[in-house]
Design a protein around this motif. Sequence first.
Motif, mmCIF file in Angstrom:
data_model
loop_
_atom_site.group_PDB
_atom_site.id
_atom_site.type_symbol
_atom_site.label_atom_id
_atom_site.label_comp_id
_atom_site.label_asym_id
_atom_site.label_seq_id
_atom_site.Cartn_x
_atom_site.Cartn_y
_atom_site.Cartn_z
ATOM 1 N N GLY A 69 44.889 28.683 24.699
ATOM 2 C CA GLY A 69 43.929 28.432 23.630
ATOM 3 C C GLY A 69 42.970 29.576 23.375
ATOM 4 N N ILE A 70 42.619 30.317 24.427
ATOM 5 C CA ILE A 70 41.659 31.409 24.245
ATOM 6 C C ILE A 70 42.343 32.765 24.042
ATOM 7 N N ARG A 71 43.676 32.771 24.108
ATOM 8 C CA ARG A 71 44.427 34.018 23.893
ATOM 9 C C ARG A 71 44.033 34.609 22.542
ATOM 10 N N GLY A 72 43.756 35.912 22.535
ATOM 11 C CA GLY A 72 43.387 36.595 21.307
ATOM 12 C C GLY A 72 41.890 36.594 21.020
ATOM 13 N N HIS A 73 41.107 35.931 21.867
ATOM 14 C CA HIS A 73 39.658 35.869 21.648
ATOM 15 C C HIS A 73 38.896 36.841 22.550
ATOM 16 N N PHE A 74 39.617 37.738 23.219
ATOM 17 C CA PHE A 74 38.989 38.753 24.059
ATOM 18 C C PHE A 74 39.890 39.978 24.100
ATOM 19 N N GLU A 75 39.281 41.119 24.431
ATOM 20 C CA GLU A 75 40.055 42.359 24.499
ATOM 21 C C GLU A 75 40.854 42.445 25.800
ATOM 22 N N ARG A 76 40.189 42.113 26.902
ATOM 23 C CA ARG A 76 40.848 42.112 28.209
ATOM 24 C C ARG A 76 40.228 41.038 29.082
ATOM 25 N N CYS A 77 41.035 40.578 30.036
ATOM 26 C CA CYS A 77 40.536 39.621 31.024
ATOM 27 C C CYS A 77 41.189 39.933 32.362
ATOM 28 N N ALA A 78 40.352 40.096 33.383
ATOM 29 C CA ALA A 78 40.836 40.300 34.748
ATOM 30 C C ALA A 78 40.493 39.065 35.564
ATOM 31 N N ASP A 79 41.522 38.434 36.123
ATOM 32 C CA ASP A 79 41.333 37.326 37.057
ATOM 33 C C ASP A 79 41.424 37.920 38.458
ATOM 34 N N VAL A 80 40.365 37.782 39.244
ATOM 35 C CA VAL A 80 40.325 38.388 40.571
ATOM 36 C C VAL A 80 40.481 37.287 41.613
ATOM 37 N N MET A 81 41.542 37.392 42.413
ATOM 38 C CA MET A 81 41.883 36.407 43.449
ATOM 39 C C MET A 81 41.646 36.994 44.839
ATOM 40 N N SER A 82 41.577 36.121 45.809
ATOM 41 C CA SER A 82 41.512 36.557 47.199
ATOM 42 C C SER A 82 42.923 36.705 47.750
ATOM 43 N N PRO A 83 43.230 37.818 48.427
ATOM 44 C CA PRO A 83 44.558 37.943 49.022
ATOM 45 C C PRO A 83 44.783 36.916 50.136
ATOM 46 N N ALA A 84 43.697 36.372 50.676
ATOM 47 C CA ALA A 84 43.814 35.368 51.741
ATOM 48 C C ALA A 84 44.288 34.017 51.206
ATOM 49 N N GLN A 85 44.157 33.811 49.909
ATOM 50 C CA GLN A 85 44.572 32.548 49.281
ATOM 51 C C GLN A 85 45.939 32.764 48.607
#
Length: 140
Positions: A69-85
């Motif tokens: 739904g939000i695709r196209g409403h921002f230039e970039r998005c970084a999702d930052v995860m924990s490598p432990a998870q």
Amino acid sequence: MMIRAREVGRLVELRHIPPPDVSELDEGAAASLIEFLDTIPNAVMCVDLRRATVLPPHLADRLVALMEGIRGHFERCADVMSPAQATAHMQIERISRASADPARRVFTDPHAAIRWLDEVLNPEERARLRIFLLGPGQVF
């Protein structure tokens, strides 16, 4: 719970604090986020999911719908995860792929996320991104 902030420029900061809130993944949440993002031309998002846990399948499906739904409403998005998870990371990778958004990437290394987002941020936004992901006083 998802905490949303915009401290500097067009950088949108989202921080996930478990457990997930079902209301944050409904259609109203997507509309609210789109409305917010549309007030920020060329918004750049950073989503801190380092405390995320595995979502039940029905919530994972809702998250895919939200991302679509939000695709196209921002230039970039970084999702930052924990490598432990590792399991949560694999789930978020799958959800991100399902949303089919080339402007969104998933990282386990906050420094890699910073490097990628830095390409489109101004100096003030870059400084704020480091505070958001690394904490005050951290040097990158």
